[in-house]
Design an enzyme around this catalytic site. Structure first.
Site, mmCIF file in Angstrom:
data_model
loop_
_atom_site.group_PDB
_atom_site.id
_atom_site.type_symbol
_atom_site.label_atom_id
_atom_site.label_comp_id
_atom_site.label_asym_id
_atom_site.label_seq_id
_atom_site.Cartn_x
_atom_site.Cartn_y
_atom_site.Cartn_z
ATOM 1 C CG ASN A 84 -22.215 28.533 -17.547
ATOM 2 O OD1 ASN A 84 -22.113 29.646 -17.022
ATOM 3 N ND2 ASN A 84 -23.039 27.606 -17.087
ATOM 4 C CG LEU A 89 -23.974 35.159 -12.309
ATOM 5 C CD1 LEU A 89 -23.734 35.275 -10.811
ATOM 6 C CD2 LEU A 89 -25.325 34.503 -12.557
ATOM 7 C CG ASN A 91 -31.921 33.369 -11.191
ATOM 8 O OD1 ASN A 91 -30.908 34.035 -10.988
ATOM 9 N ND2 ASN A 91 -32.015 32.094 -10.866
ATOM 10 C CG ASN A 110 -27.798 31.928 -8.503
ATOM 11 O OD1 ASN A 110 -27.330 31.053 -7.779
ATOM 12 N ND2 ASN A 110 -27.193 32.347 -9.597
ATOM 13 C CB CYS A 160 -23.732 34.588 -5.660
ATOM 14 S SG CYS A 160 -24.347 34.828 -7.285
ATOM 15 N N GLY A 162 -30.215 18.931 -16.853
ATOM 16 C CA GLY A 162 -30.033 17.988 -17.950
ATOM 17 C C GLY A 162 -31.283 17.489 -18.624
ATOM 18 N N GLY A 194 -33.172 23.576 -19.404
ATOM 19 C CA GLY A 194 -32.046 24.512 -19.421
ATOM 20 C C GLY A 194 -31.217 24.427 -20.680
#
Ligand SMILES: Cc1cc2nc3c(=O)[nH]c(=O)nc-3n(C[C@H](O)[C@H](O)[C@H](O)COP(=O)(O)OP(=O)(O)OC[C@H]3O[C@@H](n4cnc5c(N)ncnc54)[C@H](O)[C@@H]3O)c2cc1C
Ligand SMILES: Cc1cc2nc3c(=O)[nH]c(=O)nc-3n(C[C@H](O)[C@H](O)[C@H](O)COP(=O)(O)O)c2cc1C
Lengths: 267, 320
Positions: free
Chosen positions: B85, B89, B115, B143, B146, B260, B281
């Site tokens: 993906n 954001l 987040n 996060n 970035c 996963g 997720g």
């Protein structure tokens, strides 16, 4: 509310109907009761993790109070695995999802435009039109004869009052031109051009031309879009298309049906 | 949709079902199952399918100071047992989050972890401060994967010095527990875990997506408009389990493990590797009820094994 939109859907029937298409009837009572033309479902084609994502497929019709019908084209690995699923087995299903076509307003003349494998939502739409015996123009375009909808689909459209005109790029069936040319021709000649509202589904390039035709004639136009999709419920932001006012819109929840003017067709 | 059903007490629970609650970084979760950022929206999107009261917590989609419109499509590509993906954001910004998204989540008896991300250290810090006194937030997940615009777009979380600067700045502006969400796109993830500890983080989240790419061989073009994207799903799980294990061994911070997880067994791998909690997720996309399936599977596993508390299983990997 109280709608159950996630469940295992039993396959009631599943058969090849020609030109690369299969017809799949699933037991899905809540979807049958609530689905609107233009909405879709997400189907997992394997209980394993490869292929990974569910496949978005439009609803073609509601054959009974407890079932929905899907017509799909074998396009790749997922849909080709799907062809092997037998009646009696079940598929993980999510849906009905998304925003469908708005109802036809009194006095408006619906005009349907289908390109390639874009006919399923329009078929459901046609099945719900109550036009008192008036026929509904349906323009179908494909690259060649093999790319047209299979015969049972065409016959069903006719049953619902569709008057079909076809165009192929190579001239192997119908008129040799783009479907948008026969659409434009019709609108030029028809006495109903001003009251026409376009409902279109097909490849993006075709939809871009259809929306330009509508804009040039100042008529309303609704398009059903396709984009790669993961969640189907608006969470992953994967299926976004450019909005006409900047930013993006999610096909799965803000679409798949949009008024053409909501989107940016420039790129 | 959200009506509170009377608790059905079955025989198993009468006999004393395993204790699934976990407490770390000053946060008490009723169970260890959370949702991974960006895969569960702001909870609303899945509330029809999942009783959010049943979740240990919801980690919301990444929030920035200002709204962001994200990357051009195509944004996703399916891969073997996973997906790439490059959403970019996309999010409505912190103001809309506080006004329209957080109040919905506050209705539920579940912990909300927000987040956050930015493109400068100051953006991150200002965001942390903005969220500090908002009601109904249990913690922040930072996060750090970035691009840092002031450093030519180099990713914050792949350079120890910038990671330290960033996390220290966030720490100084909020009293909330903070979790550093580590990037797996580094040679030694434990080095970054230590940096996070030194900067005063209360916990770690790992892993974020692995950088990947796919190409259409007929056109020669990348499958994603952004060229590269983050790989997630079962395809990355062994990498994630390995990183959790390595990190848990040498840094004494609680870990939210992810990468996963589809089934309870997947989740238990992370717990045994040393995670205190797990986040589901991409699996939410395949099965909106994946979190609940994972939860009931964990409970069943513990009951079957006679394990009384989930914590008893934590970090019990047997390497002898
Ligand atoms: C809202 C919506 C409704 C649809 N309705 C129908 C329908 O009624 N009948 C029908 O035949 N097809 C329909 N499609 C297209 C259908 O989803 C794809 O043909 C199908 O996903 C292809 O899967 P595959 O594994 O065979 O192909 P692959 O190319 O192997 O698929 C790889 C990945 O790309 C995605 N993908 C491939 N083509 C498309 C596409 N055109 N649109 C979106 N995602 C795609 C797949 O879902 C999968 O995630 C619809 C698409 C959308 C978005
Ligand atoms: C579509 C998508 C969007 C994501 N958005 C974010 C995000 O906004 N912030 C973040 O820290 N991680 C984000 N992630 C990473 C996930 O939270 C998670 O760390 C990663 O996907 C691995 O877990 P999984 O394999 O179970 O999905 C996103 C992942 C996906 C698939």
């Amino acid at each position: 509310m109280g709608l159950n939109r996630q469940h295992a859907a039993e396959i009631i029937s599943h058969s090849f109907i020609g030109r690369g298409y299969y017809r799949l009837v699933l037991r899905a009572p809540d979807a049958a009761r609530s689905a609107l033309p233009g909405q879709f479902v997400m189907l997992r084609v394997s209980q394993y993790l490869d292929p990974f994502l569910a496949r978005p497929l439009g609803i073609y019709s509601i054959p009974s109070k407890s079932s929905i019908e899907i017509v799909y084209r074998v396009a790749g690995r997922g849909t080709s695995l799907l062809t092997q699923m037998e009646p009696g087995s079940s598929l993980a299903m999510l849906g009905p999802l998304g925003r469908g076509f708005p109802a036809v307003e009194p006095g408006a003349t619906p005009v349907l435009v289908a390109g390639g494998s874009g006919f399923p939502p329009l078929h459901f739409f046609a099945s719900r039109l109550r036009r008192g015996g008036l026929s509904t123009p349906l323009f179908i375009g494909a690259r060649d004869r093999a790319g047209l909808p299979p015969q049972p689909v065409l016959a069903s459209f006719r049953k619902y009052g569709a008057k079909i005109s076809m165009a192929t790029e190579d001239g192997s069936a119908g008129v040799k031109c783009m479907v948008t040319s026969i659409l434009d021709d019709y609108l030029s000649k028809s006495g109903h051009a001003a009251s026409s509202v376009l409902y279109a589904c097909g490849p993006r390039a075709m939809l871009a031309v259809v929306s330009r035709v509508a804009r040039d004639r100042s008529i309303r136009c609704f398009v059903s879009m396709e984009e790669r999709m993961a969640c189907g419920v608006g969470a992953c932001m994967g299926c976004s298309v450019r909005s006409g006012t900047g930013g993006f819109k999610r096909i799965c929840t803000e679409g798949p049906v949009f008024e053409a003017g909501e989107l940016d067709w420039s790129s | 949709m959200r009506n509170k059903m009377p608790e059905v007490r079955d025989q198993k629970s009468a006999m004393g079902s395993p204790d699934l609650s976990v407490e770390f970084a000053g946060i008490k979760l009723k169970n260890p199952v959370l949702t991974a950022s960006g895969t569960f929206g702001y909870g609303e999107e899945y509330a029809e399918f999942v009783d959010l009261n049943k979740l240990g917590g919801v980690i919301v989609k990444g929030i920035s100071l200002k709204p962001l419109s994200g990357n051009p499509p195509p944004r996703i590509w399916e891969t073997p047992s996973g997906m790439l993906n490059a959403i970019g954001l996309e999010n409505p910004g912190v103001d809309v989050f506080l006004r329209n998204k957080l109040p919905f989540l506050r209705q539920f008896d579940t912990k909300v972890i927000v987040n956050i991300f930015g493109y400068t250290v100051e953006e991150y810090a200002a965001l942390a401060e903005r969220l500090d006194d908002a009601e109904g937030i249990a913690g922040l997940e930072v996060n750090i994967s970035c691009p840092n615009v002031k450093a030519g777009g180099m990713v914050f979380g792949t350079d120890p010095a910038t990671t330290h600067e960033l996390l220290t700045a966030v720490r100084s502006r909020t009293k909330l527990p903070i979790f550093a969400k580590l990037s797996p796109n580094v040679t030694d993830v434990t080095a970054f875990a230590r940096v996070a500890r030194d900067a005063g983080c209360d916990g770690l989240s790992l892993i974020n997506t692995l950088l990947g790419m796919a190409i259409d061989v007929r056109t020669g073009r990348p499958r994603l408009a952004n060229c590269t994207g983050g790989l997630s799903g079962p395809a990355i799980r062994p990498v994630a389990v390995r990183m959790v294990w390595q990190t848990a061994k040498c840094v004494p911070l609680p870990i939210i493990g992810m990468g996963g997880i589809v089934t309870a067994e997947d989740a238990l791998e992370f717990i045994i590797a040393g995670a205190s909690a797990v986040a589901v997720g991409t699996a939410n996309f395949l099965n909106p009820r994946a979190t609940l399936d994972v939860l009931s599977g964990i409970e069943e596993f513990l009951a079957l094994r006679g394990v009384k508390r989930l914590d008893d299983l934590k970090g019990t990997v047997n390497t002898t």
